[in-house]
Design a protein around this motif. Structure first.
Motif, short mmCIF file in Angstrom:
data_model
loop_
_atom_site.label_atom_id
_atom_site.label_comp_id
_atom_site.label_asym_id
_atom_site.label_seq_id
_atom_site.Cartn_x
_atom_site.Cartn_y
_atom_site.Cartn_z
N GLN A 310 0.89 -1.15 0.00
CA GLN A 310 0.00 0.00 0.00
C GLN A 310 0.94 1.22 0.00
O GLN A 310 1.32 1.71 1.04
N ASN A 311 1.36 1.63 -1.20
CA ASN A 311 2.51 2.50 -1.39
C ASN A 311 3.77 1.76 -0.94
O ASN A 311 4.65 1.47 -1.74
N GLU A 312 3.88 1.45 0.35
CA GLU A 312 5.03 0.72 0.89
C GLU A 312 4.77 -0.79 0.90
O GLU A 312 3.63 -1.23 1.00
N SER A 313 5.86 -1.57 0.81
CA SER A 313 5.75 -3.03 0.92
C SER A 313 5.47 -3.38 2.37
O SER A 313 6.20 -2.99 3.28
N LEU A 314 4.41 -4.17 2.59
CA LEU A 314 3.95 -4.42 3.96
C LEU A 314 3.97 -5.89 4.37
O LEU A 314 4.01 -6.20 5.55
N ILE A 315 3.95 -6.79 3.39
CA ILE A 315 3.95 -8.21 3.78
C ILE A 315 4.50 -9.05 2.61
O ILE A 315 4.24 -8.76 1.44
N LEU A 316 5.35 -10.05 2.93
CA LEU A 316 5.93 -10.95 1.94
C LEU A 316 5.49 -12.37 2.23
O LEU A 316 5.70 -12.89 3.33
N TRP A 317 4.87 -13.01 1.24
CA TRP A 317 4.40 -14.38 1.36
C TRP A 317 5.25 -15.30 0.49
O TRP A 317 5.70 -14.92 -0.58
N ASP A 318 5.42 -16.54 0.94
CA ASP A 318 6.06 -17.60 0.18
C ASP A 318 5.02 -18.69 -0.05
O ASP A 318 4.35 -19.13 0.89
N SER A 319 4.89 -19.14 -1.30
CA SER A 319 3.88 -20.15 -1.63
C SER A 319 4.11 -21.46 -0.88
O SER A 319 3.19 -22.27 -0.73
N LYS A 320 5.33 -21.67 -0.38
CA LYS A 320 5.65 -22.90 0.33
C LYS A 320 5.57 -22.74 1.85
O LYS A 320 5.90 -23.67 2.59
N SER A 321 5.12 -21.57 2.30
CA SER A 321 5.09 -21.32 3.74
C SER A 321 3.66 -21.00 4.18
O SER A 321 2.94 -20.27 3.48
N PRO A 322 3.23 -21.50 5.35
CA PRO A 322 1.88 -21.21 5.84
C PRO A 322 1.78 -19.85 6.53
O PRO A 322 0.70 -19.45 6.95
#
Length: 432
Positions: A310-322
């Motif tokens: 949201q303008n800034e990067s706030l969350i990083l997800w990995d498809s292999k991680s829950p």
């Protein structure tokens, strides 16, 4: 070192530390070039807050709005107009009122450049600190209000110059009741954001607020993050050297953070791959309410990584991680390896990008598709990670100045934003 080199290094370092926000890299560089083109002998004065030993005034300046709309901003005109308006409306009661220091609101290519250039235009120093240690999407995440109880009144929004023969600006002055309580910045933002949608402002405005009648308040615990302009400059020097290299060593970033004597930031980890084997697949964004909202998708082997911003990067997800790998307030920064043969600064790689820089017409720039990317997770300054605890601590001292707040390791304001993005879990501190 020449002033232009110092400023450009600050922009480079601020681009990395902005966590994807704080304005665009090229726009920040354009600010510097445009300002110094007609003032080649101008100098920048940066002052450490610990060296201020008498009562001095200061005010925060920034640009507010959607990064995509900032590309044609004539910095620092709008913020200077805002400061002049602040002095005009206050000199009736305080005829001797002056501004002794400019104070950066956050870290970012535009945010940091705007503060530095405004200080140069007014010939007063800029303080070597900020109120976030990164770029943030909303005003209620700034430590000046949340941790310091500094009044948000008045808040002044200024448009770009609309004059033909002499400077002329649209300006709006905002004030609220309960201007120092927790949540005051959020209330002020709820008034300010609709202003950006007016045609006179076009989703961007110069912002002036948080006046300090004594900047020594910034020395208090957790009211500011100190030394960040210096860190931006030093980091920018390293990035510039990497930009000129045929084979940039991405590990130099982590080495620099590990060597900091005053470790403002916590642990720094490389994600995706130490050999920069992650590939940019796609990115999408749309502008709404003064925000750029979107997703960046990265492929690395069998893993698909997604950065939500949201303008800034706030969350990083990995498809292999829950669970998320990184989440705000911890920083999500990245370097992109792409050979730019047309770079006007005679450098091989730009390397540092914000979320706005990689976009064109709401999509990932064509030349960046499949570009190599390394994502860095950086533990946020404690002033951000422990904001709610700080509010509780200050409430015991200042009593009625703060509203009730739950004790938590993560500011509720960040969690509210993450909830809106669909994440309803708990804060997960950065880890390998």
């Amino acid at each position: 070192m020449k002033t232009i080199d110092i400023l450009k290094n600050i922009v480079r370092g601020a681009c990395f530390l902005g966590s994807g926000g704080g304005g665009g890299y090229q726009t920040g560089m354009k600010f510097v070039d445009d300002y110094l083109r007609e003032r080649p002998d101008a100098s920048l004065k940066i002052s450490a807050i610990d060296e201020v030993d008498s009562k001095k005034t200061g005010i925060i300046v920034a640009y507010m709005g959607a990064p995509e709309k900032m590309q044609n901003v004539q910095c620092p005109d709008a913020v200077i107009a805002g400061i002049n308006k602040f002095l005009e409306i206050n000199k009736t009661n305080s005829p001797d009122l002056n501004i002794d220091y400019i104070i950066p609101v956050e870290i970012g290519p535009i945010s940091s450049a705007a503060a530095c250039l405004a200080s140069m235009a007014l010939d007063i120093p800029v303080l070597d600190l900020d109120g976030a240690g990164r770029a943030v999407p909303t005003l209620d995440l700034i430590t000046y209000s949340t941790n310091g109880g500094i009044s948000v009144n008045p808040t002044i929004l200024s448009s770009e110059n609309i004059g033909t023969t002499e400077p002329k600006y649209h300006q709006i002055i905002l004030e609220i009741s309960d201007d120092t309580v927790a949540g005051a910045a959020s209330k002020m933002e709820s008034l300010a954001r609709p202003v950006l949608s007016m045609s006179e402002f076009d989703q961007k405005a110069g912002l002036v607020m948080w006046y300090f009648d004594d900047v020594r308040k910034l020395k208090d615990e957790n009211v500011s993050i100190k030394g960040t302009l210096t860190i931006c400059r030093e980091l920018g020097e390293i990035i510039y050297g990497m930009q000129q290299s045929e084979s940039p060593e991405m590990s130099k970033i982590q080495t620099y953070f590990n060597s900091l004597r005053n470790f403002i930031y916590g642990d720094v980890y490389e994600f995706i791959s130490e050999k920069c084997s992650g590939k940019l697949l796609q990115a999408t964004t749309q502008t709404s309410g003064g925000f750029d909202l979107g997703t960046i998708t990265i492929e690395s082997g069998e893993h698909i990584y997604r950065i939500l911003f949201q303008n800034e990067s706030l969350i990083l997800w990995d498809s292999k991680s829950p669970e998320p790998l990184i989440m705000a307030p911890d920083l999500i920064s990245y370097l992109i390896k792409y050979d730019n043969e047309e770079n006007e600064e005679d450098i091989k790689h730009q390397l540092v990008y914000t979320n706005d820089d990689i976009m064109e017409n709401g999509k990932l720039r064509k030349e960046l598709v499949n570009a190599d990317i390394t994502v860095y997770g950086i533990r946020a300054p404690k002033e951000l990670r422990e904001t709610e605890k700080n509010v509780m601590k200050l409430r015991n001292l200042l009593r009625e100045k703060y509203l009730e707040a739950d004790e938590s390791n993560l500011p509720k304001q960040y969690m509210n934003i993450l909830n809106a993005m669909g994440y309803y879990g708990e804060y997960l501190p950065l880890k390998k």
